[in-house]
Design a protein around this motif. Structure first.
Motif, PDB file in Angstrom:
ATOM      1  N   PHE A 133       0.818  -1.206   0.000  1.00  0.00           N
ATOM      2  CA  PHE A 133       0.000   0.000   0.000  1.00  0.00           C
ATOM      3  C   PHE A 133       0.861   1.270   0.000  1.00  0.00           C
ATOM      4  CE2 PHE A 133      -3.171   2.780   2.360  1.00  0.00           C
ATOM      5  CZ  PHE A 133      -3.977   2.962   1.249  1.00  0.00           C
ATOM      6  N   PHE A 134       0.418   2.226  -0.825  1.00  0.00           N
ATOM      7  CA  PHE A 134       1.046   3.544  -0.848  1.00  0.00           C
ATOM      8  C   PHE A 134       2.506   3.475  -1.296  1.00  0.00           C
ATOM      9  CE2 PHE A 134       2.239   7.683   1.100  1.00  0.00           C
ATOM     10  CZ  PHE A 134       1.194   8.446   0.630  1.00  0.00           C
ATOM     11  N   SER A 135       2.778   2.677  -2.316  1.00  0.00           N
ATOM     12  CA  SER A 135       4.161   2.535  -2.781  1.00  0.00           C
ATOM     13  C   SER A 135       4.353   3.023  -4.214  1.00  0.00           C
ATOM     14  CB  SER A 135       4.608   1.068  -2.686  1.00  0.00           C
ATOM     15  OG  SER A 135       3.801   0.241  -3.501  1.00  0.00           O
ATOM     16  N   ARG A 136       3.255   3.400  -4.892  1.00  0.00           N
ATOM     17  CA  ARG A 136       3.344   3.869  -6.275  1.00  0.00           C
ATOM     18  C   ARG A 136       2.610   5.195  -6.451  1.00  0.00           C
ATOM     19  NH1 ARG A 136       4.813   0.566 -10.568  1.00  0.00           N
ATOM     20  NH2 ARG A 136       5.515  -1.488  -9.899  1.00  0.00           N
ATOM     21  N   CYS A 137       3.045   5.951  -7.447  1.00  0.00           N
ATOM     22  CA  CYS A 137       2.357   7.183  -7.814  1.00  0.00           C
ATOM     23  C   CYS A 137       1.098   6.795  -8.580  1.00  0.00           C
ATOM     24  CB  CYS A 137       3.256   8.057  -8.692  1.00  0.00           C
ATOM     25  SG  CYS A 137       2.439   9.539  -9.344  1.00  0.00           S
ATOM     26  N   THR A 138      -0.059   7.244  -8.111  1.00  0.00           N
ATOM     27  CA  THR A 138      -1.323   6.880  -8.754  1.00  0.00           C
ATOM     28  C   THR A 138      -1.487   7.548 -10.118  1.00  0.00           C
ATOM     29  OG1 THR A 138      -2.400   8.635  -7.483  1.00  0.00           O
ATOM     30  CG2 THR A 138      -2.543   6.385  -6.620  1.00  0.00           C
ATOM     31  N   GLY A 139      -0.696   8.561 -10.390  1.00  0.00           N
ATOM     32  CA  GLY A 139      -0.775   9.212 -11.691  1.00  0.00           C
ATOM     33  C   GLY A 139       0.178   8.620 -12.711  1.00  0.00           C
ATOM     34  N   CYS A 140       1.376   8.256 -12.270  1.00  0.00           N
ATOM     35  CA  CYS A 140       2.425   7.805 -13.195  1.00  0.00           C
ATOM     36  C   CYS A 140       2.678   6.301 -13.159  1.00  0.00           C
ATOM     37  CB  CYS A 140       3.734   8.539 -12.879  1.00  0.00           C
ATOM     38  SG  CYS A 140       3.619  10.328 -13.033  1.00  0.00           S
ATOM     39  N   ASN A 141       2.168   5.616 -12.136  1.00  0.00           N
ATOM     40  CA  ASN A 141       2.360   4.179 -12.002  1.00  0.00           C
ATOM     41  C   ASN A 141       3.842   3.804 -11.879  1.00  0.00           C
ATOM     42  OD1 ASN A 141       1.634   1.402 -11.912  1.00  0.00           O
ATOM     43  ND2 ASN A 141       2.079   1.192 -14.094  1.00  0.00           N
ATOM     44  N   VAL A 142       4.609   4.611 -11.182  1.00  0.00           N
ATOM     45  CA  VAL A 142       6.004   4.263 -10.880  1.00  0.00           C
ATOM     46  C   VAL A 142       6.179   4.260  -9.363  1.00  0.00           C
ATOM     47  CG1 VAL A 142       6.888   5.207 -13.032  1.00  0.00           C
ATOM     48  CG2 VAL A 142       6.784   6.664 -11.013  1.00  0.00           C
ATOM     49  N   LYS A 143       7.194   3.550  -8.892  1.00  0.00           N
ATOM     50  CA  LYS A 143       7.397   3.428  -7.458  1.00  0.00           C
ATOM     51  C   LYS A 143       7.858   4.752  -6.853  1.00  0.00           C
ATOM     52  CE  LYS A 143       8.172  -1.533  -7.114  1.00  0.00           C
ATOM     53  NZ  LYS A 143       9.047  -2.607  -6.594  1.00  0.00           N
ATOM     54  N   LEU A 144       7.274   5.068  -5.712  1.00  0.00           N
ATOM     55  CA  LEU A 144       7.662   6.272  -4.999  1.00  0.00           C
ATOM     56  C   LEU A 144       9.012   6.060  -4.317  1.00  0.00           C
ATOM     57  CD1 LEU A 144       4.266   7.090  -3.244  1.00  0.00           C
ATOM     58  CD2 LEU A 144       5.136   8.034  -5.395  1.00  0.00           C
ATOM     59  N   VAL A 145       9.726   7.155  -4.113  1.00  0.00           N
ATOM     60  CA  VAL A 145      10.999   7.101  -3.398  1.00  0.00           C
ATOM     61  C   VAL A 145      10.919   8.012  -2.184  1.00  0.00           C
ATOM     62  CG1 VAL A 145      12.350   6.535  -5.442  1.00  0.00           C
ATOM     63  CG2 VAL A 145      11.963   8.931  -4.861  1.00  0.00           C
ATOM     64  N   ALA A 146      11.563   7.574  -1.118  1.00  0.00           N
ATOM     65  CA  ALA A 146      11.592   8.397   0.091  1.00  0.00           C
ATOM     66  C   ALA A 146      12.407   9.659  -0.178  1.00  0.00           C
ATOM     67  CB  ALA A 146      12.194   7.610   1.243  1.00  0.00           C
TER      68      ALA A 146
END
Length: 248
Positions: free
Chosen positions: A182-195
């Motif tokens: 949960f909450f690990s990808r950008c819902t707009g771009c579908n790429v993994k988020l980074v801290a």
């Protein structure tokens, strides 16, 4: 020449009432593969888990040349898309999806749960089939005809009407429960988020966000900033209320 066909009851959604769960006659006036026969009756090949002809397991390209009984079995969850089978000898390496225009909200919910989902309201059916083939993606749709395209190997004809019901249907069918992040990808771009450090994005934050939150994530493409605020808690509670356990 005629053969007899029997579908499992899971196919009732696609069949006319006279064929629901009943063995019926089918007349062959030409050489046709079992894929063509099955789809001529309304069932897309992507929903089929096993086919037997006279108690022998066969693949989609098999052409009946004698009288017999064709049993068509459904896919029983969880659908093991990462393992080979007679109908699908080339399994997927990873769980990736593509959602058509009819289930875009489902696609966004799956991204929210950490799954790789491609979607666009501009995709044509042929583009979806091409992307599914070249990127090895599972097609999610409410368009039965789309799933009869030969290029599409792995798919789910979504039957539920509402997005969260569709989400449960998808999670159960593909056995996704333990893969949720949960909450690990950008819902707009579908790429993994980074801290990202707070100091590096503090100029983008509203005053209350600066005051109450210290942990942030950023999309490497669109540069949107995310944090686990009230929206995060509300969505997590909604998903948990549906019986979906989020442990990540």
């Amino acid at each position: 020449m005629k053969i007899f066909i029997q579908f499992e009851r899971q196919f009732d959604f696609f069949l006319t009432n006279d064929k629901n769960g009943n063995r019926f006659e089918y007349f062959l006036n030409r050489k046709a593969s079992v894929k063509d026969i099955i789809e001529s009756l309304g069932v897309p090949h992507t929903e089929v888990g096993r086919i037997d002809f006279n108690n022998q397991e066969i693949n989609f390209s098999y052409i009946p040349l004698s009288q017999g009984v064709l049993h068509v079995h459904a896919i029983h969850p969880p659908f093991a898309v990462l393992s080979p089978s007679v109908l699908r000898p080339m399994p997927l390496n990873t769980m990736k999806f593509i959602a058509d225009i009819n289930v875009i909200r489902l696609g966004r919910l799956l991204i929210m749960l950490g799954f790789d989902v491609s979607y666009s309201s501009l995709y044509s059916d042929s583009e979806i089939a091409d992307i599914a083939e070249t990127e090895c993606r599972i097609v999610l749709t409410r368009d039965t005809d789309l799933l009869k395209r030969r290029k599409i190997v792995f798919a789910k004809r979504i039957q539920a009407n509402l997005p969260y019901d569709q989400l449960i249907e998808t999670i159960i069918f593909f056995g996704l429960q333990k893969l949720i992040s949960f909450f690990s990808r950008c819902t707009g771009c579908n790429v993994k988020l980074v801290a990202i450090a707070k100091k590096d994005v503090i100029h983008l934050l509203e005053p209350k966000t600066k005051q109450y939150f210290d942990t942030f994530f950023q999309c490497p493409l669109c540069k949107s900033v995310f944090w686990k605020g009230s929206h995060y808690d509300n969505i997590q509670k909604k998903i948990s209320s549906l019986g979906i356990s989020i442990t990540h």
